[in-house]
Design an enzyme around this catalytic site. Structure first.
Site, PDB file in Angstrom:
ATOM      1  CB  SER A  12      -0.951  -0.038   1.198  1.00  0.00           C
ATOM      2  OG  SER A  12      -1.897   1.017   1.130  1.00  0.00           O
ATOM      3  CG  HIS A  39      -4.233  -0.950  -0.787  1.00  0.00           C
ATOM      4  ND1 HIS A  39      -4.050  -0.902   0.575  1.00  0.00           N
ATOM      5  CD2 HIS A  39      -4.717  -2.197  -1.042  1.00  0.00           C
ATOM      6  CE1 HIS A  39      -4.404  -2.056   1.108  1.00  0.00           C
ATOM      7  NE2 HIS A  39      -4.806  -2.857   0.142  1.00  0.00           N
ATOM      8  CG  ASP A 130      -5.633  -5.602   2.412  1.00  0.00           C
ATOM      9  OD1 ASP A 130      -6.136  -6.704   2.698  1.00  0.00           O
ATOM     10  OD2 ASP A 130      -5.636  -5.133   1.263  1.00  0.00           O
TER      11      ASP A 130
END
Length: 221
Positions: A12, A39, A130
């Site tokens: 991310s 992401h 995540d």
């Protein structure tokens, strides 16, 4: 040990630079397929073009129903989950998971179910958590768990969350990962190293089939 010929990577915030370093070290004859979730939400992404300039392997956005080919790097398209089944790639705009689409957990979990102990999962820099439950699924199905050293990560939350909850096999700087992946893809015997790994916070947990109504993350009991 089985070869880890399915390599799944999640990142991310700060992930572009980490991914550039990682793919730059991958051998041109790597006998594995590499899958990346970064992401990016619904915004346009030129990540494949960025990574092409650093990689000896071909890089492209994943396309739905495509066959999986070793020696290729597949990137999740913006605002789409990247899902693996036996021999094939699927791209879908399913519900967000952990407030993300594409979601690292989605890629990791489907890879674990389809390829079990042939999977190596990597969690790189990023905020929140995540990838933690997806990495746990990879371990639960016999795969290898690798995490970027949080001390190196510009955003350490994702790797730190994985370390706190999963029995991780390797904690490495990004530049150290490519040689390990080559060894894993060739079926290197890692049993001695794995026997010394500590117990994880999620050992004995059970996925109850429910998801959080707010972020759609899997719930465990």
């Amino acid at each position: 040990m089985p070869s880890s010929d399915i390599i799944v990577i999640g990142a991310s915030s700060g992930g572009v630079e980490a991914l550039k370093t990682l793919v730059h070290g991958l051998a041109p004859d790597l006998p594995a397929a590499v899958f990346i979730v970064l992401h990016v939400g619904a915004h346009p992404s030129i990540l494949p073009d960025i990574l092409k300039g650093m990689s000896a392997l071909p890089v492209s956005h994943a396309t739905d129903s495509a066959d999986i080919q070793n020696g290729n790097i597949y990137v999740a398209p913006p605002d789409h989950h990247l899902i693996l089944s036996s021999g094939h790639i699927h791209v879908t705009r399913g519900p967000k998971e952990n407030n993300a689409r594409p979601s690292v957990n989605t890629l990791f979990r489907t890879a674990a179910i389809a390829y079990r102990d042939h999977v190596a999962g990597i969690v790189l820099t990023g905020s929140l958590n995540d990838g933690t439950l997806g990495l746990w699924e990879i371990k639960r199905h016999g795969g290898i768990a690798i995490v970027q050293d949080p001390a190196e990560a510009p955003y350490p939350s994702m790797p730190q969350s994985a370390l706190e909850s999963v029995r991780v096999d390797y904690v490495l700087r990004v530049a150290e990962m490519a040689p390990l992946l080559s060894k894993l893809a060739c079926g290197g015997n890692l049993e001695e190293e794995m026997e010394t790994r500590p117990k994880s916070a999620l050992d004995g947990a059970h996925f109850d089939g429910l998801t959080c109504p707010e972020c759609r993350g899997p719930l465990l009991e």
